[in-house]
Scaffold this motif. Structure first.
Motif, mmCIF file in Angstrom:
data_model
loop_
_atom_site.group_PDB
_atom_site.id
_atom_site.type_symbol
_atom_site.label_atom_id
_atom_site.label_comp_id
_atom_site.label_asym_id
_atom_site.label_seq_id
_atom_site.Cartn_x
_atom_site.Cartn_y
_atom_site.Cartn_z
ATOM 1 N N PRO A 322 2.720 10.381 1.765
ATOM 2 C CA PRO A 322 3.192 9.007 2.008
ATOM 3 C C PRO A 322 4.187 8.950 3.166
ATOM 4 O O PRO A 322 4.936 9.901 3.414
ATOM 5 N N THR A 323 4.168 7.837 3.864
ATOM 6 C CA THR A 323 5.118 7.584 4.942
ATOM 7 C C THR A 323 5.755 6.225 4.720
ATOM 8 O O THR A 323 5.340 5.455 3.850
ATOM 9 N N THR A 324 6.740 5.907 5.545
ATOM 10 C CA THR A 324 7.375 4.600 5.435
ATOM 11 C C THR A 324 6.385 3.486 5.734
ATOM 12 O O THR A 324 6.360 2.448 5.061
ATOM 13 N N ASP A 325 5.544 3.706 6.748
ATOM 14 C CA ASP A 325 4.555 2.697 7.117
ATOM 15 C C ASP A 325 3.385 2.638 6.149
ATOM 16 O O ASP A 325 2.732 1.605 6.014
ATOM 17 N N ASN A 326 3.100 3.748 5.485
ATOM 18 C CA ASN A 326 1.962 3.807 4.555
ATOM 19 C C ASN A 326 2.406 4.539 3.282
ATOM 20 O O ASN A 326 2.116 5.722 3.096
ATOM 21 N N PRO A 327 3.099 3.818 2.393
ATOM 22 C CA PRO A 327 3.636 4.486 1.194
ATOM 23 C C PRO A 327 2.580 4.879 0.170
ATOM 24 O O PRO A 327 2.839 5.713 -0.693
ATOM 25 N N HIS A 328 1.372 4.281 0.255
ATOM 26 C CA HIS A 328 0.311 4.595 -0.708
ATOM 27 C C HIS A 328 -0.976 4.943 0.048
ATOM 28 O O HIS A 328 -1.950 4.182 0.046
ATOM 29 N N PRO A 329 -1.002 6.068 0.717
ATOM 30 C CA PRO A 329 -2.189 6.432 1.514
ATOM 31 C C PRO A 329 -3.404 6.696 0.646
ATOM 32 O O PRO A 329 -3.288 7.168 -0.495
ATOM 33 N N ARG A 330 -4.562 6.395 1.191
ATOM 34 C CA ARG A 330 -5.815 6.631 0.478
ATOM 35 C C ARG A 330 -6.323 8.046 0.737
ATOM 36 O O ARG A 330 -6.005 8.648 1.773
ATOM 37 N N PRO A 331 -7.144 8.575 -0.167
ATOM 38 C CA PRO A 331 -7.802 9.862 0.115
ATOM 39 C C PRO A 331 -8.628 9.769 1.396
ATOM 40 O O PRO A 331 -9.152 8.708 1.744
ATOM 41 N N GLN A 332 -8.733 10.878 2.092
ATOM 42 C CA GLN A 332 -9.425 10.904 3.371
ATOM 43 C C GLN A 332 -10.878 11.333 3.212
ATOM 44 O O GLN A 332 -11.189 12.267 2.469
ATOM 45 N N GLN A 333 -11.766 10.639 3.930
ATOM 46 C CA GLN A 333 -13.180 10.972 3.897
ATOM 47 C C GLN A 333 -13.428 12.312 4.577
ATOM 48 O O GLN A 333 -12.892 12.585 5.653
ATOM 49 N N ILE A 334 -14.223 13.157 3.928
ATOM 50 C CA ILE A 334 -14.594 14.437 4.527
ATOM 51 C C ILE A 334 -15.713 14.187 5.531
ATOM 52 O O ILE A 334 -16.769 13.653 5.168
#
Length: 345
Positions: A322-334
């Motif tokens: 998580p970052t300040t700009d994106n506190p709830h990031p999604r899983p990344q596509q392989i």
């Protein structure tokens, strides 16, 4: 003896009549995953359209629409430069297809034979779901951020109306008889639109349904099947008066399909299942089963001719930190794992 045998005969006869109905009510579909169609390009995805008439599957993916042979999965073409594409509508009356391009705020019009792009039509902000109304010969693009519907005349490909919807629209369907219905996700409503005047006729509150997204219809019985992903519920709604007829537990739904030949409604759930609901009559519905698919397969296309289901998904890696700009990031596509799951018999 005769007075005893006659009632017994009538009893056995009535049981014989009732038995097939009861067996049908308990019958599973026999459907399971039968194929996997890989698409190796990168990018996210949303809606998928299975067009049984042309034996094609249209897959929104990244910045283009991939077109597959519905039987083999072979690539037969693509529609380029559909930035942030969400959905695909087919208008066989005019030999045209339409894509809703969320990041470009426009609609791509393409030829169904050559796949050549014919025109770009400006829409509202973030056109998401899209459908073709074969009654009035209009295309409805439902603009998520500007909370309206952009209506396009399929004969001229010009915008003929913009309908404020009072909330964020999701999937829309036409009943083929003069009405268009659309889910309003943030208000939990079903909106009925007059296809001739573009006026809103009704706003029905979906009590017990949160964040309605997927939508399909049985035109014969005027029944709407609404997938509410917010609280994992399918609502069956009478489209003539807004009465809720049934509710069923589903999963993290984003898409719903209906097969009129089988009288089956399907909810595609992100957990990796398809929930099946059978319409026994216009007022009687039953849960049938959950078919195992794959995690992430949350939208669905139903081929009403072959009775196959098509669900896009991809393998996912862990979410970034998580970052300040994106506190709830999604899983990344392989990369390289995007594919279409095919369900049938």
């Amino acid at each position: 003896m005769k007075t005893i045998i006659k009632p017994l005969c009538l009893l056995f006869f009535s049981m014989a009549i009732c038995l097939p109905v009861r067996l049908f009510a308990q019958e599973k579909t026999g459907m399971h995953v039968i194929a996997d169609f890989p698409i190796h390009s990168s990018g996210g995805w949303d809606y998928i359209t299975a067009d049984g008439a042309s034996k094609r599957v249209y897959v929104s993916h990244g910045m283009q629409v991939n077109i597959l042979d519905a039987a083999t999965g072979d690539s037969i073409g693509y529609i380029p430069d559909t930035k942030g594409v969400h959905g695909i509508a087919i208008a066989h009356d005019f030999n045209k297809g339409y894509t809703s391009n969320g990041r470009a705020n426009n609609i791509t019009v393409f030829d169904l034979n050559t796949f050549k792009v014919l025109k770009l039509v400006n829409a509202g902000t973030n056109p998401d779901a899209i459908c073709y109304d074969d009654f009035a010969k209009k295309v409805y693009a439902f603009d998520g951020r500007s909370k309206e519907a952009t209506v396009i005349d399929a004969a001229t490909d010009s915008v003929v109306a913009t309908i404020p919807l009072g909330g964020k629209p999701e999937t829309g369907v036409s009943d083929g008889k003069g009405k268009v219905f659309v889910n309003i996700e943030d208000t939990g409503e079903e909106v009925e639109i007059d296809a001739a005047t573009y006026k809103i006729l009704n706003r029905w509150k979906l009590d017990g349904g949160e964040e309605p997204s997927g939508l399909a219809m049985d035109r014969q019985t005027d029944r709407l099947f609404i997938g509410c992903g917010g609280n994992h519920t399918m609502i069956v709604l009478d489209a003539t008066n807004g009465t809720i007829l049934a509710k069923f537990p589903i999963g993290r739904c984003d898409g719903v399909g209906f097969d009129p030949g089988l009288k089956l409604a399907y909810s595609s759930n992100g957990e990796g299942t398809v929930t099946v609901v059978r319409e026994l009559s216009a007022s009687n519905f039953e849960f049938v089963e959950n078919i195992t698919t794959e995690p992430g397969a949350r939208t669905i296309g139903v081929d009403t001719i072959t009775h196959k289901l098509y669900l896009p998904t991809s393998q996912m890696g862990p979410a970034p930190a998580p970052t300040t700009d994106n506190p709830h990031p999604r899983p990344q596509q392989i990369p390289g794992t995007f594919h279409v799951v095919v369900v049938g018999k």
